[in-house]
Design a protein around this motif. Structure first.
Motif, PDB file in Angstrom:
ATOM      1  N   GLY A 111      -7.438  10.312 -16.838  1.00 51.65           N
ATOM      2  CA  GLY A 111      -7.025   8.765 -16.819  1.00 51.65           C
ATOM      3  C   GLY A 111      -7.627   8.435 -15.880  1.00 51.65           C
ATOM      4  N   GLY A 112      -8.093   8.968 -14.840  1.00 52.22           N
ATOM      5  CA  GLY A 112      -9.459   8.076 -13.855  1.00 52.22           C
ATOM      6  C   GLY A 112     -10.587   7.780 -13.862  1.00 52.22           C
ATOM      7  N   LEU A 113     -11.305   8.786 -14.863  1.00 50.28           N
ATOM      8  CA  LEU A 113     -12.333   8.376 -14.972  1.00 50.28           C
ATOM      9  C   LEU A 113     -12.391   7.974 -16.291  1.00 50.28           C
ATOM     10  N   SER A 114     -12.023   7.896 -17.408  1.00 46.44           N
ATOM     11  CA  SER A 114     -12.035   7.226 -18.211  1.00 46.44           C
ATOM     12  C   SER A 114     -12.682   5.761 -17.725  1.00 46.44           C
ATOM     13  N   ALA A 115     -11.717   4.403 -17.102  1.00 47.05           N
ATOM     14  CA  ALA A 115     -11.860   3.462 -16.723  1.00 47.05           C
ATOM     15  C   ALA A 115     -13.409   3.747 -15.991  1.00 47.05           C
ATOM     16  N   LEU A 116     -13.789   4.457 -15.473  1.00 46.33           N
ATOM     17  CA  LEU A 116     -15.636   4.610 -14.593  1.00 46.33           C
ATOM     18  C   LEU A 116     -16.701   5.074 -15.841  1.00 46.33           C
ATOM     19  N   ILE A 117     -15.886   5.984 -16.465  1.00 38.15           N
ATOM     20  CA  ILE A 117     -17.037   6.893 -17.389  1.00 38.15           C
ATOM     21  C   ILE A 117     -16.959   5.574 -18.434  1.00 38.15           C
ATOM     22  N   PRO A 118     -18.906   4.828 -18.916  1.00 38.76           N
ATOM     23  CA  PRO A 118     -19.182   4.364 -19.951  1.00 38.76           C
ATOM     24  C   PRO A 118     -18.332   4.980 -21.124  1.00 38.76           C
ATOM     25  N   GLY A 124     -17.580   7.952 -26.214  1.00 40.09           N
ATOM     26  CA  GLY A 124     -16.351   7.553 -26.926  1.00 40.09           C
ATOM     27  C   GLY A 124     -14.961   7.458 -25.876  1.00 40.09           C
ATOM     28  N   ASP A 125     -14.233   7.583 -25.144  1.00 34.30           N
ATOM     29  CA  ASP A 125     -13.021   7.353 -24.478  1.00 34.30           C
ATOM     30  C   ASP A 125     -13.174   8.527 -24.112  1.00 34.30           C
ATOM     31  N   TYR A 126     -13.902   8.419 -22.497  1.00 32.39           N
ATOM     32  CA  TYR A 126     -13.204  10.412 -21.640  1.00 32.39           C
ATOM     33  C   TYR A 126     -12.294  10.585 -21.852  1.00 32.39           C
TER      34      TYR A 126
END
Length: 334
Positions: A111-118, A124-126
Motif C-alpha cells: 500500500g505504501g509503495l503502490s503510490a510511488l512506483i508507476p 500494473g498495480d504494485y
C-alpha cells in the motif's frame, strides 16, 4: 524266619532287573523315535523329516487380504497428515504470527509503495505485482517447518517410536512431506482470500491456477527442507543453514522487484533459484487471466523465458529429486 519269608520281605525294597522282553520293547521304541540329535531327543519333527537333518523354513504369514500392505502404508501417511492438521488447528497463535508477516508485506509495504512506483515499471498495480511473492512467502515458511519438526522429533525420541510402525521408513518421510504441503497450502489459501484487496477478481480459474502453483511450491520447499533435516542432526546448525540460504533466495526471487532490474551477474543467479520460478509462475498466471496486468522480468535462460508449465514442472522435479534423496538418507541414517 525261613528263607522264603525273607525273600518275600526284601522283594518290595529291591528293583528287579528288566526282563529280555522289556529290553526288546525299549529298543523298539528307540528305533522308532530315532537317535538323539545334538544330545537331545528329537521330539515332534515336522513333516516326517529324517533325524539329524535341518528343519525346513516356514514361510512368513502373508497379509490376510490382498492390498492390505498398501492400505497400511496409506494409513500411516494419513495419520501423519492428520497430525499436521491437528497441530495447525491447535496452535492458532503460531498460525496468526506466520500469516502476520505476509499480510504486513501486502498491506503496508504494498500500500505504501503502490503510490510511488508507476504502473509501467511493474506492469500494473504494485500491490498486484507483490501479491504472488507474498503467496510464495506464505507457503514457504510452514512448508519449511517440517524439517524443524523432524529434528525435534529425533531429539525428543518421538521419531524412534514412529520408526517402530510396521511401514517402510520412506513412507514416514513421504507422510511428513505431504503433511507440510497440506498445511502450507491451507495457510496460503487464507491469504489467497485477500486477492480482492489488491484488485484481483475472484475468478474460479484464476484461483485454481494460483492454488496449483502454491501446492507445487509448498511441496518443493517441504522436500528440500526434509533433505536438509535428514542430513543435519543439530537444530542449531539447521536453523543457521536456513537463515543463510532462504534470505538471499527470497530477495533474489523477484518478489519485490522485477529481476530485470538486477545486475547481470545477479540475474544469472536467479536462474538457479527455485523460488524465482515459483513467484514468476504465480505472477504470469495472474497476467493471463486479468487484463491490464503484465508479467515480465522473470528468470530467463540465455534470453529465453520458460513457459509456466515448464517452470512448475521444474519445481516439481526438484522437489521429487530432493524427496528421493531424503528418503534414501533417512532409510540408512535413522
Amino acid at each position: 524266619m525261613s528263607s522264603d519269608a525273607t525273600a518275600r520281605a526284601e522283594g518290595p525294597s529291591r528293583t528287579a532287573d528288566p526282563s529280555p522282553t522289556a529290553n526288546l520293547s525299549l529298543a523298539d521304541e528307540s528305533a522308532r523315535s530315532g537317535p538323539p540329535v545334538n544330545g537331545t531327543m528329537d521330539v515332534g519333527l515336522p513333516g516326517g523329516v529324517a533325524p539329524g537333518t535341518a528343519t525346513p523354513m516356514v514361510p512368513a504369514p502373508r497379509d490376510p487380504l490382498p492390498g492390505s500392505a498398501l492400505r497400511r502404508e496409506l494409513r500411516a501417511v494419513h495419520a501423519l497428515v492428520h497430525r499436521g492438521l491437528l497441530r495447525l488447528t491447535s496452535r492458532r497463535t503460531n498460525v496468526v504470527v506466520m500469516l502476520l508477516q505476509p499480510a504486513l508485506y501486502l498491506l503496508a509495504l504494498g500500500g505504501g509503495l503502490s503510490a510511488l512506483i508507476p504502473h509501467s515499471a511493474v506492469g500494473g498495480d504494485y500491490r498486484a505485482f507483490l501479491f504472488p511473492g507474498v503467496l510464495a512467502l506464505t507457503v514457504q515458511a510452514p512448508a519449511m517447518s517440517v524439517g524443524v519438526r523432524l529434528i525435534i522429533d529425533r531429539e525428543s525420541g518421538y521419531l524412534r517410536e514412529t520408526l517402530m510402525a510396521p511401514v517402510r521408513r520412506s513412507t514416514l518421510l513421504y507422510g511428513d512431506c505431504l503433511s507440510g504441503t497440506v498445511t502450507a497450502t491451507v495457510q496460503g489459501t487464507v491469504l489467497l482470500s485477500l486477492a480482492g484487496v489488491v484488485g484481483l477478481p475472484y475468478q474460479p480459474l484464476l484461483l485454481c491456477l494460483l492454488l496449483a502453483g502454491m501446492i507445487v511450491t509448498a511441496f518443493t520447499f517441504a522436500a528440500l527442507t526434509l533433505a536438509l533435516a535428514v542430513h543435519i542432526r543439530a537444530i542449531e546448525t539447521f536453523n543457521m543453514v536456513l537463515t543463510l540460504t532462504m534470505t538471499p533466495l527470497f530477495f533474489l526471487s523477484g518478489a519485490f522487484f522485477p529481476l530485470s532490474a538486477l545486475p547481470g551477474w545477479l540475474a544469472a543467479l536467479t536462474s538457479l533459484n527455485p523460488l524465482s520460478y515459483a513467484v514468476d509462475a504465480l505472477r504470469r498466471c495472474i497476467a493471463s487471466q486479468v487484463p491490464g496486468h503484465a508479467a515480465g522480468g522473470g528468470p530467463a535462460w540465455a534470453g529465453w523465458q520458460p513457459p509456466v508449465a515448464l517452470e512448475l514442472g521444474l519445481l516439481a522435479a526438484v522437489g521429487t529429486g530432493a524427496l528421493v534423496w531424503a528418503a534414501h538418507g533417512f532409510a540408512h541414517r535413522e
